[in-house]
Design an enzyme around this catalytic site. Structure first.
Site, PDB file in Angstrom:
ATOM      1  N   ASP A  38      28.313 -25.033   0.630  1.00 43.95           N
ATOM      2  CA  ASP A  38      29.572 -25.708   0.326  1.00 43.95           C
ATOM      3  C   ASP A  38      30.141 -25.082  -0.938  1.00 43.95           C
ATOM      4  O   ASP A  38      29.402 -24.540  -1.771  1.00 43.95           O
ATOM      5  CB  ASP A  38      29.322 -27.207   0.105  1.00 43.95           C
ATOM      6  N   VAL A  61      34.093 -20.029   1.765  1.00 45.26           N
ATOM      7  CA  VAL A  61      34.155 -19.372   3.071  1.00 45.26           C
ATOM      8  C   VAL A  61      35.254 -18.315   3.148  1.00 45.26           C
ATOM      9  O   VAL A  61      35.297 -17.542   4.108  1.00 45.26           O
ATOM     10  CB  VAL A  61      34.340 -20.403   4.206  1.00 45.26           C
ATOM     11  N   SER A 138      39.970 -29.693  16.209  1.00 48.36           N
ATOM     12  CA  SER A 138      40.609 -30.981  15.983  1.00 48.36           C
ATOM     13  C   SER A 138      41.562 -31.280  17.124  1.00 48.36           C
ATOM     14  O   SER A 138      42.133 -30.361  17.730  1.00 48.36           O
ATOM     15  CB  SER A 138      41.379 -30.962  14.659  1.00 48.36           C
ATOM     16  N   SER A 140      44.322 -32.220  16.657  1.00 47.60           N
ATOM     17  CA  SER A 140      45.613 -31.737  16.164  1.00 47.60           C
ATOM     18  C   SER A 140      45.981 -30.395  16.775  1.00 47.60           C
ATOM     19  O   SER A 140      47.135 -29.972  16.685  1.00 47.60           O
ATOM     20  CB  SER A 140      45.574 -31.618  14.640  1.00 47.60           C
ATOM     21  N   TYR A 151      48.212 -27.558   9.278  1.00 46.62           N
ATOM     22  CA  TYR A 151      46.836 -27.932   9.633  1.00 46.62           C
ATOM     23  C   TYR A 151      46.626 -27.788  11.137  1.00 46.62           C
ATOM     24  O   TYR A 151      45.645 -27.191  11.590  1.00 46.62           O
ATOM     25  CB  TYR A 151      46.547 -29.363   9.197  1.00 46.62           C
ATOM     26  N   VAL A 184      38.561 -38.695  11.830  1.00 46.10           N
ATOM     27  CA  VAL A 184      37.213 -39.116  11.459  1.00 46.10           C
ATOM     28  C   VAL A 184      37.271 -39.723  10.061  1.00 46.10           C
ATOM     29  O   VAL A 184      38.007 -39.240   9.187  1.00 46.10           O
ATOM     30  CB  VAL A 184      36.243 -37.922  11.487  1.00 46.10           C
ATOM     31  N   THR A 186      36.530 -39.641   6.962  1.00 46.48           N
ATOM     32  CA  THR A 186      36.050 -38.768   5.898  1.00 46.48           C
ATOM     33  C   THR A 186      37.078 -38.754   4.774  1.00 46.48           C
ATOM     34  O   THR A 186      38.218 -39.213   4.942  1.00 46.48           O
ATOM     35  CB  THR A 186      35.859 -37.325   6.394  1.00 46.48           C
TER      36      THR A 186
END
Length: 261
Positions: A38, A61, A138, A140, A151, A184, A186
């Site tokens: 992470d 990343v 997703s 989306s 996104y 979700v 989060t």
């Protein structure tokens, strides 16, 4: 030992919290060797504490060199069973009101990060008996949504990449899959997506453990018949995906427009 009892190695990005953490903990609990990476090194260190099968470290990343270092560290024998491209960011709001750097960050983390993970991880996955690249997509990505334009576009790119690589990497004995949840519970949704019209209309009905359970099923599935590489998560997502696949484009546009109003 049955297929559902086997263990292996899995590297998860964005493992400090949310979906990534839930996936990592699910596999740690089953005895797998898990790489938790992470951008927040302290967060993954906390998750990994006291767990001998856990390897943790910092990973942006967007940086190919850091990808190389993470994989070399976690895979000293050069093989990796599962790579989970989970790290992602979200910004919601009117497209023209979001600053350029925020748009760019979504593209760099959500698309470039996944591309780099796939590219760097390929050599490690192909050395495993049934290597799997698992990308977090997703709902989306099913149709462009107002206030989630960039996104959604990044997740549509992940969807397309998954489809292409699943075909391209067949000859290497690899599987490429995506998980497709709706919203979700989060931080990314409750903090960064606060006030999103689609959330108000559809609600948040999934928790990270639901996505982790889906990841577990995908890792262990044996599918003989031709099937889409995408796996929807949750009944609500399955219904939306099924409806969008058979509805004419104008009807999908009308529904999404009303949900996003």
């Amino acid at each position: 030992m049955t297929s559902r009892q086997r263990t292996g190695s899995i590297l998860v990005t964005g493992a400090g919290r949310g979906i990534g953490r839930a996936v990592a903990e699910r596999f740690l609990g089953a005895g797998w060797r898990v790489g938790l990476f992470d951008v927040d090194a302290a967060a993954v260190a906390e998750v990994a504490a006291g767990r001998p099968n856990a390897v943790h470290g910092a990973l942006d990343v967007r940086d190919p060199d850091r990808w190389g270092s993470a994989l070399q560290r976690f895979c000293p024998d050069g093989a990796l069973d599962v790579l989970v491209n989970n790290a992602g960011v979200l910004a919601s709001g009117p497209f023209a009101g979001i600053d350029v750097d925020t748009h760019r960050r979504q593209v760099e983390v959500n698309v470039t990060g996944v591309v780099l993970g796939a590219r760097t991880g390929h050599a490690y996955l192909r050395r495993a008996p049934r290597g799997l690249l698992l990308n977090l997509c997703s709902a989306s990505a099913l149709y462009g949504q107002p206030t989630l334009a960039t996104y959604g576009a990044t997740k549509a790119a992940v969807k397309s990449l998954t489809e292409a690589l699943d075909l391209e990497w067949r000859g290497d004995g690899l599987r490429v899959r995506s998980l497709v949840p709706l919203f979700v519970d989060t931080e990314m949704v409750t903090r960064d997506g606060v006030g999103m019209a689609p959330v108000k209309a559809l609600g948040v009905r999934l928790v990270p453990a639901d996505v982790a359970a889906a990841a577990w099923r995908v890792v262990h599935e044996r599918v003989a018949l031709p099937r889409s590489p995408h796996r929807t998560v949750g009944r609500q997502t399955r219904v939306l995906a099924a409806a969008s696949s058979v509805s004419p484009d104008w009807l999908n546009r009308l529904v999404v427009g009303r949900i996003g109003a």
